[in-house]
Motif scaffolding. Structure first.
Motif, PDB file in Angstrom:
ATOM      1  N   UNK A  10     -33.923 -12.663  35.426  1.00 11.03           N
ATOM      2  CA  UNK A  10     -34.174 -10.979  35.166  1.00 11.03           C
ATOM      3  C   UNK A  10     -32.700 -10.516  36.206  1.00 11.03           C
ATOM      4  N   UNK A  11     -33.150 -10.292  36.800  1.00 13.58           N
ATOM      5  CA  UNK A  11     -32.756  -9.962  37.992  1.00 13.58           C
ATOM      6  C   UNK A  11     -31.126  -9.858  38.193  1.00 13.58           C
ATOM      7  N   UNK A  12     -30.885 -10.872  38.117  1.00 14.71           N
ATOM      8  CA  UNK A  12     -29.509 -11.275  38.230  1.00 14.71           C
ATOM      9  C   UNK A  12     -28.875 -10.401  37.147  1.00 14.71           C
ATOM     10  N   UNK A  13     -29.093 -11.315  36.156  1.00 15.41           N
ATOM     11  CA  UNK A  13     -29.276 -10.083  34.713  1.00 15.41           C
ATOM     12  C   UNK A  13     -27.972  -8.677  34.849  1.00 15.41           C
ATOM     13  N   UNK A  14     -29.614  -8.323  35.660  1.00 12.68           N
ATOM     14  CA  UNK A  14     -29.210  -6.647  35.877  1.00 12.68           C
ATOM     15  C   UNK A  14     -27.812  -6.414  36.411  1.00 12.68           C
ATOM     16  N   UNK A  15     -27.291  -7.203  37.173  1.00  6.68           N
ATOM     17  CA  UNK A  15     -26.561  -6.699  38.389  1.00  6.68           C
ATOM     18  C   UNK A  15     -24.731  -6.340  38.265  1.00  6.68           C
ATOM     19  N   UNK A  16     -24.275  -7.298  36.512  1.00  8.40           N
ATOM     20  CA  UNK A  16     -23.540  -6.989  35.970  1.00  8.40           C
ATOM     21  C   UNK A  16     -23.346  -5.041  34.974  1.00  8.40           C
ATOM     22  N   UNK A  17     -24.525  -5.706  34.628  1.00  7.52           N
ATOM     23  CA  UNK A  17     -24.837  -3.942  33.769  1.00  7.52           C
ATOM     24  C   UNK A  17     -24.992  -3.283  34.687  1.00  7.52           C
ATOM     25  N   UNK A  18     -25.335  -3.266  35.459  1.00 11.75           N
ATOM     26  CA  UNK A  18     -25.437  -1.423  36.676  1.00 11.75           C
ATOM     27  C   UNK A  18     -24.035  -1.377  36.865  1.00 11.75           C
ATOM     28  N   UNK A  19     -23.295  -2.562  37.807  1.00 11.17           N
ATOM     29  CA  UNK A  19     -22.516  -2.837  37.907  1.00 11.17           C
ATOM     30  C   UNK A  19     -21.488  -2.031  37.463  1.00 11.17           C
ATOM     31  N   UNK A  20     -21.427  -2.450  36.114  1.00 12.54           N
ATOM     32  CA  UNK A  20     -20.280  -1.923  35.022  1.00 12.54           C
ATOM     33  C   UNK A  20     -20.096  -0.201  34.746  1.00 12.54           C
ATOM     34  N   UNK A  21     -21.627  -0.545  34.780  1.00  8.56           N
ATOM     35  CA  UNK A  21     -21.642   1.465  34.416  1.00  8.56           C
ATOM     36  C   UNK A  21     -21.192   1.964  35.812  1.00  8.56           C
ATOM     37  N   UNK A  22     -21.061   1.613  37.130  1.00  9.69           N
ATOM     38  CA  UNK A  22     -21.021   1.709  38.433  1.00  9.69           C
ATOM     39  C   UNK A  22     -19.459   2.354  38.464  1.00  9.69           C
ATOM     40  N   UNK A  23     -19.254   1.054  37.649  1.00 12.92           N
ATOM     41  CA  UNK A  23     -17.450   1.409  37.699  1.00 12.92           C
ATOM     42  C   UNK A  23     -17.428   2.258  37.017  1.00 12.92           C
ATOM     43  N   UNK A  24     -17.444   2.563  35.383  1.00 11.78           N
ATOM     44  CA  UNK A  24     -17.504   3.391  34.671  1.00 11.78           C
ATOM     45  C   UNK A  24     -17.200   4.808  35.010  1.00 11.78           C
ATOM     46  N   UNK A  25     -18.504   5.366  35.637  1.00 18.38           N
ATOM     47  CA  UNK A  25     -18.275   6.763  36.314  1.00 18.38           C
ATOM     48  C   UNK A  25     -18.704   6.701  37.844  1.00 18.38           C
ATOM     49  N   UNK A  26     -17.784   5.680  37.963  1.00 21.77           N
ATOM     50  CA  UNK A  26     -16.855   6.122  39.788  1.00 21.77           C
ATOM     51  C   UNK A  26     -16.128   7.084  40.289  1.00 21.77           C
ATOM     52  N   UNK A  27     -15.819   8.310  39.228  1.00 21.07           N
ATOM     53  CA  UNK A  27     -15.912   9.501  39.079  1.00 21.07           C
ATOM     54  C   UNK A  27     -16.446  10.686  39.929  1.00 21.07           C
ATOM     55  N   UNK A  28     -18.104  10.215  39.753  1.00 22.60           N
ATOM     56  CA  UNK A  28     -19.117  11.185  39.683  1.00 22.60           C
ATOM     57  C   UNK A  28     -19.151  11.281  40.723  1.00 22.60           C
ATOM     58  N   UNK A  29     -20.443  11.679  40.986  1.00 21.40           N
ATOM     59  CA  UNK A  29     -21.331  11.988  42.320  1.00 21.40           C
ATOM     60  C   UNK A  29     -21.815  10.571  41.738  1.00 21.40           C
ATOM     61  N   UNK A  30     -22.092   9.731  43.585  1.00 26.05           N
ATOM     62  CA  UNK A  30     -22.605   8.767  43.845  1.00 26.05           C
ATOM     63  C   UNK A  30     -23.503   8.436  43.962  1.00 26.05           C
ATOM     64  N   UNK A  31     -24.314   9.582  43.515  1.00 30.63           N
ATOM     65  CA  UNK A  31     -25.948   9.993  43.462  1.00 30.63           C
ATOM     66  C   UNK A  31     -26.458   9.951  42.137  1.00 30.63           C
ATOM     67  N   UNK A  32     -25.807  10.730  41.041  1.00 30.80           N
ATOM     68  CA  UNK A  32     -26.007  11.118  40.247  1.00 30.80           C
ATOM     69  C   UNK A  32     -25.790   9.359  39.410  1.00 30.80           C
ATOM     70  N   UNK A  33     -24.162   8.939  40.073  1.00 32.95           N
ATOM     71  CA  UNK A  33     -23.824   7.827  38.841  1.00 32.95           C
ATOM     72  C   UNK A  33     -25.589   6.286  39.413  1.00 32.95           C
ATOM     73  N   UNK A  34     -25.374   6.737  40.351  1.00 32.51           N
ATOM     74  CA  UNK A  34     -26.355   5.569  40.317  1.00 32.51           C
ATOM     75  C   UNK A  34     -28.305   6.042  40.286  1.00 32.51           C
ATOM     76  N   UNK A  35     -28.375   7.324  40.166  1.00 31.88           N
ATOM     77  CA  UNK A  35     -29.409   7.723  38.858  1.00 31.88           C
ATOM     78  C   UNK A  35     -29.113   6.983  37.736  1.00 31.88           C
ATOM     79  N   UNK A  36     -28.090   7.268  37.052  1.00 31.90           N
ATOM     80  CA  UNK A  36     -27.518   6.835  34.991  1.00 31.90           C
ATOM     81  C   UNK A  36     -27.379   5.391  35.229  1.00 31.90           C
TER      82      UNK A  36
END
Length: 119
Positions: A10-36
């Motif tokens: 399960x932990x490994x399956x979360x990696x691509x999902x979270x990476x996709x969110x980080x990629x899509x929101x890359x233009x925002x503040x890194x702290x807020x992107x991490x929180x989201x």
């Protein structure tokens, strides 16, 4: 061990999902992107973790007390009761029914038949 392996998968399956969110929101503040990203991960994986870690033991959870009266035969001594077993849950029972060593085996058989029918 099985739950631990499921959790690692399960932990490994979360990696691509979270990476996709980080990629899509890359233009925002890194702290807020991490929180989201973590909020989205929590919304998704809470349910997966709940499924992995719910108690579905093949063995019953026993509650044992000394100096109780057997619910079936009335003798006093050490009492046993099944508090939880698969779908059977009596942990919060306001008036628990304890049984002596002899009577607990009959009750265990009775509960096991009901539990196996449910499952």
């Amino acid at each position: 061990m099985r739950k631990y392996l499921l959790y690692l998968i399960r932990w490994q399956l979360s990696t691509p999902i979270l990476a996709l969110v980080l990629y899509l929101l890359a233009g925002l503040n890194p702290v807020w992107v991490t929180v989201i990203a973590n909020l989205i991960g929590g919304l998704i994986f809470f349910w997966v973790d709940r499924f992995i870690f719910r108690s579905l033991s093949a063995n019953p959870l026993w509650e044992i007390r000394d100096d109780v009266e057997c619910f079936d035969c009335g003798c006093r001594g050490r009492g046993y009761r099944i508090a939880e077993w698969l779908g059977y849950d009596r942990k919060k029972d306001k008036s628990p029914q304890f049984r002596c060593e002899g009577c607990k085996d009959k009750k265990t058989l009775e509960v096991s038949v009901r539990v196996k029918k449910k499952g």
